[in-house]
Design an enzyme around this catalytic site. Structure first.
Site, mmCIF file in Angstrom:
data_model
loop_
_atom_site.group_PDB
_atom_site.id
_atom_site.type_symbol
_atom_site.label_atom_id
_atom_site.label_comp_id
_atom_site.label_asym_id
_atom_site.label_seq_id
_atom_site.Cartn_x
_atom_site.Cartn_y
_atom_site.Cartn_z
ATOM 1 N N SER A 65 31.480 -55.149 29.411
ATOM 2 C CA SER A 65 29.930 -55.496 29.371
ATOM 3 C C SER A 65 29.664 -56.177 27.994
ATOM 4 O O SER A 65 30.047 -55.587 26.885
ATOM 5 C CB SER A 65 28.960 -54.184 29.454
ATOM 6 O OG SER A 65 27.740 -54.620 29.038
ATOM 7 N N TYR A 96 26.119 -45.190 28.721
ATOM 8 C CA TYR A 96 26.682 -46.616 29.603
ATOM 9 C C TYR A 96 27.419 -47.589 28.483
ATOM 10 O O TYR A 96 28.623 -47.917 28.897
ATOM 11 C CB TYR A 96 25.696 -47.350 30.232
ATOM 12 C CG TYR A 96 25.913 -48.747 30.606
ATOM 13 C CD1 TYR A 96 26.672 -48.986 31.916
ATOM 14 C CD2 TYR A 96 25.785 -49.906 29.942
ATOM 15 C CE1 TYR A 96 26.950 -50.104 32.510
ATOM 16 C CE2 TYR A 96 26.459 -51.160 30.627
ATOM 17 C CZ TYR A 96 26.883 -51.121 31.659
ATOM 18 O OH TYR A 96 27.201 -52.363 32.081
#
Length: 338
Positions: free
Chosen positions: A190, A205
């Site tokens: 990410s 996350y």
């Protein structure tokens, strides 16, 4: 005299700025070189089969389609049998490749049900020339919340999918690659952990995606001499069919590619370094982010995510949703963060 005293300081700053711009230009040129060169024959270089987790929608589905277009057969790993059957039939009818499906709810990793699913995956890949593994599945929900606002089990499920499952699936596939002396492992990380210093209200996350980046880099060093390329890809926002109301405002931006456009770039980048941002627009954004002080990033991210938190609270209230949410894989739900 004051002007003469300032000259060395000004020249030093100018030199540093020139070096930064030169480095950024070099990275951009290197990126464009990969984009413009002839695509690698993945089947010939790595093997005839690819494994993709979370292949039923979004980035995962687009990656599966792009790999099939390149001539690779697919082992599809997901939790929904009907959706797996749908993507399998599409791959066979459109690209004429072979497919296998493995029903595996990755949120059950390290449980008895998860152990049984992992055994089925080992049986499915046994004897296959697995050349590419794409660890795409991941959990992004619950979105924009403080850590204390959800129970621990919610976060444990996120860790199971984003961290434990990725590790277990990689461990299942790697022995065959080592025995054959070739292969490529692609872990979808990410931009939230690469381009910016913090990702408040998405802390678990971001932490799990940071694990993906560090694991990928270390495995890259471990297995490069064995003929295996390990890579973490770090996308920013990607426009998926199920994009949430938070990201819809970004969908018209040239910096938000479709999942198909992202997959085309992502597959082209396989084998080119341990960490990459495949999309050109994303790479430009990352370069711009690097020039912004961390404290500014922290303030902007917290401000934006508090806005998202308020929006999600209204949506949950309107739907009558309980405080506890169900776990979903990233490819089966909207990717609210990237």
């Amino acid at each position: 005299m004051p002007q003469q005293q300032l000259e060395p300081w000004f020249l030093s700053v100018a030199a540093l700025g020139a070096l930064y711009l030169a480095a950024a230009a070099f990275r951009l040129l290197a990126h464009l070189a990969v984009c413009l060169r002839r695509p690698t024959d993945l089947r010939r270089r790595y093997g005839a089969w690819a494994v993709v987790t979370g292949p039923t929608s979004g980035i995962g589905r687009s990656m599966a389609l792009e790999l099939a277009r390149r001539g690779l057969n697919l082992v599809l790993v997901g939790r929904d049998p009907a959706k797996l059957r749908d993507i399998s039939e599409t791959l066979v009818s459109v690209h004429g490749v072979k497919t296998k499906t493995v029903v595996f709810d990755l949120a059950l990793t390290s449980t008895p049900q998860g152990d049984e699913a992992a055994r089925r995956l080992r049986d499915a890949v046994d004897g296959l020339d697995i050349g590419v593994l794409v660890n795409n599945a991941g959990v992004a929900k619950p979105c924009a919340v403080y850590l204390h606002e959800f129970d621990v089990e919610t976060w444990v499920r996120m860790v199971r999918v984003n961290l434990w499952a990725l590790t277990e699936v990689t461990a299942v596939v790697l022995p065959g690659m080592v025995a054959r002396g070739r292969g490529a492992v692609v872990n979808i990380g990410s931009g939230s952990t690469e381009a910016i210093p913090s990702f408040p209200l998405y802390s678990i996350y971001a932490a799990t995606k940071r694990y993906v980046s560090q694991l990928s880099r270390s495995l890259y060093v471990e297995y490069k001499s064995k003929g295996i390329d390990v890579q973490c890809q770090a996308p920013l926002f990607v426009d998926t069919k199920m994009a949430s109301s938070v990201t819809k405002s970004k969908r018209s931006s040239p910096f938000v590619p479709s999942s198909d456009a992202y997959a085309r770039a992502a597959v082209r980048w396989i084998g080119h370094g341990p960490l990459c941002v495949p999309n050109v627009g994303h790479r430009l954004q990352a370069c711009l982010c690097a020039a912004v002080p961390d404290c500014i990033h922290d303030w902007l991210r917290l401000r934006e995510h508090l806005r998202q938190r308020a929006l999600f609270q209204r949506l949950r209230a309107a739907r009558g949703a309980p405080p506890r949410t169900t776990t979903t894989t990233e490819s089966e739900a909207s990717r609210d963060t990237s």
